[in-house]
Scaffold this motif. Structure first.
Motif, PDB file in Angstrom:
ATOM      1  N   VAL A 129      -6.513  17.177  37.473  1.00  0.00           N
ATOM      2  CA  VAL A 129      -6.801  16.419  36.259  1.00  0.00           C
ATOM      3  C   VAL A 129      -5.788  15.288  36.051  1.00  0.00           C
ATOM      4  N   ASP A 130      -4.501  15.592  36.225  1.00  0.00           N
ATOM      5  CA  ASP A 130      -3.479  14.581  35.970  1.00  0.00           C
ATOM      6  C   ASP A 130      -3.581  13.383  36.909  1.00  0.00           C
ATOM      7  N   HIS A 131      -4.157  13.590  38.081  1.00  0.00           N
ATOM      8  CA  HIS A 131      -4.277  12.486  39.034  1.00  0.00           C
ATOM      9  C   HIS A 131      -5.242  11.407  38.550  1.00  0.00           C
ATOM     10  N   LEU A 132      -6.224  11.784  37.735  1.00  0.00           N
ATOM     11  CA  LEU A 132      -7.270  10.827  37.398  1.00  0.00           C
ATOM     12  C   LEU A 132      -6.782   9.664  36.553  1.00  0.00           C
ATOM     13  N   LEU A 133      -5.717   9.863  35.809  1.00  0.00           N
ATOM     14  CA  LEU A 133      -5.135   8.751  35.059  1.00  0.00           C
ATOM     15  C   LEU A 133      -4.722   7.626  35.990  1.00  0.00           C
TER      16      LEU A 133
END
Length: 205
Positions: A129-133
């Motif tokens: 999830v954090d990668h999508l930023l």
């Protein structure tokens, strides 16, 4: 709750809360000019405020569908809303680094300390999830190794990171920024297609 799987996945995959510093773990395989890439990357890193609208599709061996997306990002605060055939009513997820709350019409709100925790609780998948930023801005995430292929304008054309492949097929000029317009994220039996119809970026002074 199978009825919630797709709208929940749409929202949680795009729930992102914070930026980090540039990492030195990327490898450029070929394409573009490395100096031009560094300059392009430097223009995007400060971007942590935006309104984004678009269409999101998902395909997996078990299910597929699409919906429309609204995403407000204000540094660590996010407010993401999904509507469309798979929204089954309004779907909203909002919060910050400390807590994330999911609201789906007709169901009680669900909260957790992080978006990734909600994904694990509600659909049982571990997702980056954090990668999508980073990926939505056309940047590799800083916390793991990555392999890059640059396009003819020295922007990301293809990114491989953490078992996922991100293909950038179109960009759009928004003020002084070149931002992704269409990207596909594939891995772990999932294919996500995001078409961004409107970017409204804001950069901190």
């Amino acid at each position: 709750m199978p009825a919630l799987r797709l709208p929940l996945l749409f929202c949680l995959l795009l729930t992102l809360t914070a930026c980090g510093s540039l990492h030195q773990r990327e490898t450029i395989e070929f394409g573009g000019d490395q100096t031009a890439w560094k300059n392009h990357r430097a223009t995007l890193e400060p971007l942590d405020r935006w309104i984004l609208q678009g269409k999101l599709g998902i395909r997996s061996p078990q299910e597929s569908g699409s919906g429309t997306l609204f995403w407000l990002q204000r540094q660590r605060y996010f407010d993401i809303r999904l509507s469309g055939p798979l929204g089954r009513g309004a779907t909203r997820i909002q919060g910050d680094r400390n807590q994330t709350t999911l609201e789906v019409a007709g169901h009680a709100p669900v909260s957790a300390s992080s978006a990734e925790e909600l994904v694990a609780q509600q659909i049982g998948w571990r997702l980056p999830v954090d990668h999508l930023l980073w990926w939505v801005r056309g940047l590799p995430a800083p916390d793991s190794t990555s392999r890059l292929q640059l396009d003819s304008h020295s922007r990301l054309g293809r990114l491989e990171q953490s078992g996922w492949t991100i293909e950038y097929s179109r960009y759009q000029q928004v003020g002084d920024l070149e931002l992704p317009q269409r990207l596909q994220i594939s891995g772990h039996d999932l294919l996500l297609t995001l078409v961004i119809t409107e970017w409204k970026p804001g950069i901190n002074e």
